[in-house]
Design an enzyme around this catalytic site. Structure first.
Site, PDB file in Angstrom:
ATOM      1  N   ASP A 216       4.002  -5.069  -7.481  1.00  0.00           N
ATOM      2  CA  ASP A 216       3.431  -3.809  -6.982  1.00  0.00           C
ATOM      3  C   ASP A 216       3.975  -2.608  -7.749  1.00  0.00           C
ATOM      4  O   ASP A 216       3.518  -1.489  -7.555  1.00  0.00           O
ATOM      5  CB  ASP A 216       3.692  -3.644  -5.478  1.00  0.00           C
ATOM      6  CG  ASP A 216       5.156  -3.825  -5.107  1.00  0.00           C
ATOM      7  OD1 ASP A 216       5.731  -4.874  -5.448  1.00  0.00           O
ATOM      8  OD2 ASP A 216       5.735  -2.917  -4.497  1.00  0.00           O
ATOM      9  N   ASN A 217       4.945  -2.834  -8.618  1.00  0.00           N
ATOM     10  CA  ASN A 217       5.480  -1.736  -9.429  1.00  0.00           C
ATOM     11  C   ASN A 217       5.086  -1.865 -10.893  1.00  0.00           C
ATOM     12  O   ASN A 217       5.662  -1.185 -11.750  1.00  0.00           O
ATOM     13  CB  ASN A 217       7.008  -1.679  -9.292  1.00  0.00           C
ATOM     14  CG  ASN A 217       7.444  -1.281  -7.896  1.00  0.00           C
ATOM     15  OD1 ASN A 217       6.694  -0.614  -7.175  1.00  0.00           O
ATOM     16  ND2 ASN A 217       8.628  -1.690  -7.505  1.00  0.00           N
TER      17      ASN A 217
ATOM     18  N   GLY B 199       2.631   3.655   1.415  1.00  0.00           N
ATOM     19  CA  GLY B 199       3.204   3.882   2.742  1.00  0.00           C
ATOM     20  C   GLY B 199       3.790   5.269   2.893  1.00  0.00           C
ATOM     21  O   GLY B 199       4.115   5.694   3.997  1.00  0.00           O
TER      22      GLY B 199
ATOM     23  N   GLY C 263       0.823  -1.215   0.000  1.00  0.00           N
ATOM     24  CA  GLY C 263       0.000   0.000   0.000  1.00  0.00           C
ATOM     25  C   GLY C 263       0.847   1.251   0.000  1.00  0.00           C
ATOM     26  O   GLY C 263       2.068   1.197   0.140  1.00  0.00           O
TER      27      GLY C 263
END
Ligand code: AMP
Ligand code: MG
Length: 501
Positions: free
Chosen positions: A253-254, A90, A88
């Site tokens: 996540d990228n 952050g 998430g």
């Protein structure tokens, strides 16, 4: 609403469990470092959002208008092959969307704006080095014509943060993206068994990025979405390879649903060509080496497909068959972009012989690797040197080494260009023009980026501003100093790049 500046599509389209409202943490003495006027013009940003104290207070997060409700998005991901059920934003906050001149919305995000419920052990902040690196490299990528998030502004926070190598000045990046939907966004809901959430996310991805698929039957639509993402990802990775880019952290996540390059951490453009080159300090096993990127793209797409299975068919076996049927086509899909790109790098048009032409480029890359030749400059030199003339051949022999393999390759290339091998041949002016638009002159070379970041940390932004000017002219020398085109001296070489998180 008319004349509205910020929109909030995430609130309407995304599952409520996928985001949290969070206020930015104030910073002590914000100041503008770089502002992207051209990009601001694409959004018709009012003056007081571009410069002056109001702009600084807003983009630093210190004084956002009440109408903006900053949001941290939840996502999960596979990091270096390992599943992480919760990551998430952050240290980032989505402010909402701006309307681009092209009529479509773009996400605007502050990166480095303080802690959120997803910060885990992190401080929610970013350092001036990584922020300026992302600014420079993402703007270079955009100028190269490769899909990417953009950098609207970089601000100093006036606060000091602690990092691996000691204290560093804090900074905030204002990032613009088609969206911040990641493969990992889907993993977040898949980990929670939230089929409803997945469906809403898939619908959002279609509506935002592939609206022409809205006319498809819902079940077909999800497979079509996966197919589009596969094509965009294959094309993106091939484009990275055209310019010698190593992303460095191709974790799920990228990876974006839009096919834009996201998250410029320990990324780098190659100087000398090595197929297996790794420059990221965190990529110890070489998982994301230059030549591994297509395989990792397919691996990541497979993780995305696993998340989408419940939407592809109620029967799991059928869903798996459908997803597999699509993803086994990835290598072909990638080649459809990669082969014409390789051929274009040596000035050859896409013809039915594209596979042989791509193989010719692969052979050249082999010679370059043996010679330790500079990736960028070798192709530019080849573009200037007629393969059929002695002077041109001499220049290439000087780069690749006076070896029989070099001579053999040059002969084969000259025959291919002249049409002596039974093929169509290529006119010298076409060859040169195609190479000039395929092969950049200016890339953000690591040693120049590094020097600009060190200067900026010491308060001097000039080198970063100058480099920005250079990388915005990727395909023409434009009278810019030769120093920007030279590979590093041995003592200037950067052997590893850092993410600075
Ligand atoms: P990245 O390596 O930048 O792709 O980040 C991976 C994850 O770590 C994301 O969830 C980030 O939001 C989070 N993260 C990275 N740096 C920080 C930080 N300084 N504070 C809080 N979270 C962070
Ligand atoms: Mg990331």
């Amino acid at each position: 609403m008319k004349n509205r500046l910020f929109y909030a599509r995430h609130l309407e389209d995304l599952p409520e469990t996928g985001w949290r409202r969070v206020a930015p943490e104030p910073v002590s003495a914000p100041a503008m470092l770089l502002f992207n006027r051209e990009l601001a013009a694409d959004f018709d940003l009012p003056r007081d959002w571009q410069s002056g104290p109001l702009a600084v207070d807003r983009w630093s997060g210190n004084a956002l208008p009440d109408t903006i409700e900053p949001t941290a998005l939840a996502y999960a991901g596979h990091q270096f092959g390992q599943p992480v059920p919760q990551l998430g934003d952050g240290r980032a906050l989505l402010l909402g969307q701006l309307r681009h001149r092209d009529g479509r919305l773009r996400d605007v995000q502050l990166k480095g704006s303080g802690r959120t419920p997803f910060s885990r052990m992190g401080d929610g902040r970013a350092g001036i080095g990584p922020v300026l690196r992302e600014f420079l490299v993402s703007e270079a990528m955009a100028a190269l014509g490769i899909p990417t998030t953009r950098a609207l502004a970089a601000l100093a926070t006036g606060d000091t943060i602690q990092r691996q190598f000691g204290p560093e000045p804090g900074a905030i990046l204002v990032r613009v993206a088609s969206s911040h939907l990641r493969f990992g966004s889907f993993e977040y809901f898949a980990h929670r068994g939230d089929r409803e959430g997945l469906q809403r996310l898939a619908d959002a991805a279609v509506a935002w990025h592939y609206p022409d698929l809205l006319s498809h039957d819902p079940r077909e639509r999800c497979l079509a979405l996966l197919e589009r993402v596969m094509e965009q990802t294959a094309s993106l990775v091939s484009e990275w390879m055209r310019v010698g880019f190593i992303h460095g952290v191709m974790n799920t996540d990228n990876m974006t649903l839009s096919g834009e390059t996201l998250d410029y951490g320990p990324c780098a453009f190659m100087d000398e060509f090595r197929a297996g080159q790794v420059l990221s300090s965190v990529d110890r096993g070489g998982r994301y080496a230059f030549d591994q990127q297509p395989y990792m793209a397919q691996w990541n797409l497979t993780r995305l497909a696993e998340c989408l299975l419940p939407l592809l068919d109620e029967d799991t076996d059928t869903a798996v068959d459908r997803a597999e049927g699509l993803l086994t086509r990835f290598p072909d899909c990638f080649r459809q972009f990669h082969h014409p790109m390789l051929a274009a790098k040596i000035g050859l048009p896409p013809t039915p012989r594209v596979e042989e032409d791509a193989a010719l480029t692969e052979r050249l890359l082999g010679l370059m690797e043996q010679a330790g030749a500079d990736f960028t400059n070798t192709f530019r030199e080849l573009g200037r040197a007629a393969p059929t003339e002695a002077a041109g051949q001499q220049r290439l022999v000087a780069i690749l080494g006076d070896r029989p393999d070099t001579r053999t390759w040059l002969k084969a290339y000259a025959r291919r260009c002249e049409g002596d091998d039974g093929g169509p041949g290529v006119a010298e002016s076409d060859r040169r023009a195609r190479m000039a638009e395929t092969n950049p002159v200016h890339i953000p070379r690591n040693h120049l980026v590094e020097a600009a970041l060190v200067a900026a940390e010491g308060g001097d932004l000039r080198p970063a501003e100058d480099l920005l000017k250079v990388v915005r002219s990727p395909y023409t020398a434009n009278g810019l100093p030769a120093i920007y085109r030279q590979p590093p001296e041995p003592e200037e070489r950067v052997h590893a790049t850092f993410c600075g998180t």
